[in-house]
Design a protein around this motif. Structure first.
Motif, PDB file in Angstrom:
ATOM      1  N   LEU A 166       0.838  -1.192   0.000  1.00  0.00           N
ATOM      2  CA  LEU A 166       0.000   0.000   0.000  1.00  0.00           C
ATOM      3  C   LEU A 166       0.874   1.243   0.000  1.00  0.00           C
ATOM      4  N   PRO A 167       0.745   2.104  -1.019  1.00  0.00           N
ATOM      5  CA  PRO A 167       1.540   3.338  -1.039  1.00  0.00           C
ATOM      6  C   PRO A 167       1.272   4.199   0.186  1.00  0.00           C
ATOM      7  N   ASP A 168       2.289   4.943   0.601  1.00  0.00           N
ATOM      8  CA  ASP A 168       2.172   5.772   1.799  1.00  0.00           C
ATOM      9  C   ASP A 168       1.074   6.820   1.685  1.00  0.00           C
ATOM     10  N   ASP A 169       0.761   7.242   0.464  1.00  0.00           N
ATOM     11  CA  ASP A 169      -0.227   8.302   0.268  1.00  0.00           C
ATOM     12  C   ASP A 169      -1.672   7.816   0.357  1.00  0.00           C
ATOM     13  N   VAL A 170      -1.880   6.523   0.567  1.00  0.00           N
ATOM     14  CA  VAL A 170      -3.234   5.973   0.681  1.00  0.00           C
ATOM     15  C   VAL A 170      -3.430   5.468   2.101  1.00  0.00           C
ATOM     16  N   ASP A 171      -4.422   6.010   2.817  1.00  0.00           N
ATOM     17  CA  ASP A 171      -4.636   5.563   4.191  1.00  0.00           C
ATOM     18  C   ASP A 171      -5.389   4.236   4.206  1.00  0.00           C
ATOM     19  N   PHE A 172      -5.394   3.594   5.376  1.00  0.00           N
ATOM     20  CA  PHE A 172      -6.006   2.271   5.491  1.00  0.00           C
ATOM     21  C   PHE A 172      -7.497   2.304   5.153  1.00  0.00           C
ATOM     22  N   THR A 173      -8.176   3.369   5.561  1.00  0.00           N
ATOM     23  CA  THR A 173      -9.617   3.452   5.324  1.00  0.00           C
ATOM     24  C   THR A 173      -9.927   3.470   3.839  1.00  0.00           C
ATOM     25  N   ALA A 174      -9.261   4.353   3.101  1.00  0.00           N
ATOM     26  CA  ALA A 174      -9.481   4.410   1.657  1.00  0.00           C
ATOM     27  C   ALA A 174      -9.074   3.105   0.995  1.00  0.00           C
ATOM     28  N   ALA A 175      -7.956   2.529   1.456  1.00  0.00           N
ATOM     29  CA  ALA A 175      -7.455   1.295   0.849  1.00  0.00           C
ATOM     30  C   ALA A 175      -8.458   0.162   0.961  1.00  0.00           C
ATOM     31  N   ALA A 176      -9.192   0.105   2.075  1.00  0.00           N
ATOM     32  CA  ALA A 176     -10.148  -0.987   2.278  1.00  0.00           C
ATOM     33  C   ALA A 176     -11.360  -0.881   1.371  1.00  0.00           C
ATOM     34  N   SER A 177     -11.484   0.217   0.642  1.00  0.00           N
ATOM     35  CA  SER A 177     -12.590   0.373  -0.307  1.00  0.00           C
ATOM     36  C   SER A 177     -12.203   0.006  -1.729  1.00  0.00           C
ATOM     37  N   VAL A 178     -10.926  -0.324  -1.943  1.00  0.00           N
ATOM     38  CA  VAL A 178     -10.412  -0.408  -3.311  1.00  0.00           C
ATOM     39  C   VAL A 178     -10.327  -1.817  -3.906  1.00  0.00           C
ATOM     40  N   PRO A 179      -9.673  -2.800  -3.256  1.00  0.00           N
ATOM     41  CA  PRO A 179      -9.247  -4.004  -3.986  1.00  0.00           C
ATOM     42  C   PRO A 179     -10.331  -4.742  -4.752  1.00  0.00           C
ATOM     43  N   LEU A 180     -11.365  -5.216  -4.071  1.00  0.00           N
ATOM     44  CA  LEU A 180     -12.383  -5.991  -4.773  1.00  0.00           C
ATOM     45  C   LEU A 180     -13.116  -5.143  -5.800  1.00  0.00           C
ATOM     46  N   ALA A 181     -13.455  -3.897  -5.438  1.00  0.00           N
ATOM     47  CA  ALA A 181     -14.198  -3.030  -6.350  1.00  0.00           C
ATOM     48  C   ALA A 181     -13.402  -2.725  -7.608  1.00  0.00           C
ATOM     49  N   ALA A 182     -12.144  -2.361  -7.446  1.00  0.00           N
ATOM     50  CA  ALA A 182     -11.335  -1.977  -8.608  1.00  0.00           C
ATOM     51  C   ALA A 182     -11.039  -3.177  -9.499  1.00  0.00           C
ATOM     52  N   LEU A 183     -10.740  -4.328  -8.896  1.00  0.00           N
ATOM     53  CA  LEU A 183     -10.487  -5.520  -9.702  1.00  0.00           C
ATOM     54  C   LEU A 183     -11.763  -6.003 -10.384  1.00  0.00           C
ATOM     55  N   THR A 184     -12.917  -5.842  -9.722  1.00  0.00           N
ATOM     56  CA  THR A 184     -14.191  -6.164 -10.360  1.00  0.00           C
ATOM     57  C   THR A 184     -14.417  -5.257 -11.566  1.00  0.00           C
ATOM     58  N   ALA A 185     -14.124  -3.976 -11.405  1.00  0.00           N
ATOM     59  CA  ALA A 185     -14.297  -3.031 -12.513  1.00  0.00           C
ATOM     60  C   ALA A 185     -13.361  -3.369 -13.671  1.00  0.00           C
ATOM     61  N   ARG A 186     -12.101  -3.675 -13.369  1.00  0.00           N
ATOM     62  CA  ARG A 186     -11.152  -4.033 -14.431  1.00  0.00           C
ATOM     63  C   ARG A 186     -11.600  -5.304 -15.146  1.00  0.00           C
ATOM     64  N   ASN A 187     -12.039  -6.293 -14.392  1.00  0.00           N
ATOM     65  CA  ASN A 187     -12.502  -7.535 -14.990  1.00  0.00           C
ATOM     66  C   ASN A 187     -13.751  -7.299 -15.834  1.00  0.00           C
ATOM     67  N   GLY A 188     -14.657  -6.456 -15.321  1.00  0.00           N
ATOM     68  CA  GLY A 188     -15.867  -6.136 -16.064  1.00  0.00           C
ATOM     69  C   GLY A 188     -15.579  -5.453 -17.386  1.00  0.00           C
ATOM     70  N   MET A 189     -14.601  -4.569 -17.393  1.00  0.00           N
ATOM     71  CA  MET A 189     -14.234  -3.896 -18.636  1.00  0.00           C
ATOM     72  C   MET A 189     -13.690  -4.893 -19.656  1.00  0.00           C
TER      73      MET A 189
END
Length: 317
Positions: free
Chosen positions: A121-144
């Protein structure tokens, strides 16, 4: 350690705090321990808890621990996309809960994780924001990838105010697609900044589809169904179009040579590392709706189900 268990299938009230033994190093070959700081609540969590997927869960029954998205620190060294990650490294990722079906999720203080499930996790991303990303972003990439639409094609994104939908809007715009977004009232300006060409306020499905027809009289080339409209949405999809749903029970039957797909993200540490770096550089924007302590998981589920605010509800641990 503290966990939140699903004690029976039902409403948010079936979630209950419990204690389980904390994992010890070396107990699970091929997996490492992560001490969590945050865990995201997904639509899948809500539907599993409600018993909507019970027929697809094999012998797994309550009590079990929900949760896919996580952010925290490694307790053990682990191989990573760029080399070995030492203990203490900040990481984010997701458990493929539905594929594993062990009943061990992220509503817990410590988890076992396969190194393919997470990335630094890059230093510029806090834990809270990070916990909203992995499944959603990978789902979006897969969907595209499943949509596979050429530049200039028109894509309807339902549920565009949600985390997955927002990522799809951004990725589709970057790919040169014309995006029609169905969103909560008040999100129109932001979604247009993220790349939507037109926005429609969510409401009764038939009224929404009437407005889609006003923007695309000949129909749309593809639909990413983040709001789970299902079969009714096919009315605005062209013959030989493509329909992608994020829920297996909301994939309509194919008609008019329409291709229908279920979008289930797969762990990919290398791709996730790239995505997290894009979030850090603001090339991709996420959204957190609420942050609540682990002890208030039941209330967090109530808020997520009610659409209290669009975006990911995150549990702090």
């Amino acid at each position: 350690m503290r966990v939140v268990e699903v004690t029976a299938f039902g409403g948010p009230e079936v979630l209950s705090m419990a204690r389980r033994p904390e994992p010890e190093a070396g107990q699970m070959p091929g997996k490492v321990r992560v001490r969590l700081k945050a865990a995201g609540i997904t639509i899948a969590d809500l539907r599993i808890r409600a018993g909507l997927y019970v027929d697809q869960m094999g012998e797994l029954r309550p009590p079990f621990v929900l949760g896919t998205d996580f952010a925290g620190r490694l307790l053990d060294p682990a191989p990573g996309p760029g080399g070995t990650l030492p203990a203490g490294t900040r990481v984010a990722g997701f458990i493929p809960w539905y594929e594993e079906l062990t009943g061990h999720g992220t509503y817990a203080e410590v988890i076992w994780a396969d190194p393919e499930w997470f990335a630094p996790l890059p230093d510029d991303v806090d834990f809270t924001a990070a916990a909203s990303v992995p499944l959603a972003a990978l789902t979006a990439r897969n969907g595209m990838e499943q949509l596979n639409l050429p530049p200039g094609a028109t894509l309807l994104v339902t549920g565009a105010s949600g985390v997955v939908g927002r990522f799809v809007v951004q990725l589709a715009s970057a790919a040169g697609l014309r995006v029609i977004a169905v969103s909560y009232e008040g999100d129109e300006s932001e979604l247009k900044v993220l790349g939507a060409k037109e926005c429609i306020t969510r409401g009764e499905p038939l009224d929404v589809l009437r407005q889609v027809r006003e923007h695309a009289p000949e129909g749309v080339d593809g639909i990413f169904d983040g709001a789970l409209l299902g079969t009714v949405a096919l009315a605005v999809l062209k013959d030989r179009g493509v329909f992608v749903s994020i829920a297996p029970d909301r994939v309509p039957a194919a008609e008019r040579e329409i291709r229908v797909e279920f979008d289930r993200a797969r762990p990919d540490a290398t791709l996730l590392k790239e995505i997290l770096e894009q979030v850090a550089s603001r090339e991709l924007i996420t959204r957190v709706a609420d942050v609540m302590p682990l002890e208030e998981a039941a209330e967090a589920h109530r808020r997520a189900e009610s659409g209290h605010r669009p975006g990911r509800v995150v549990l702090m641990i």
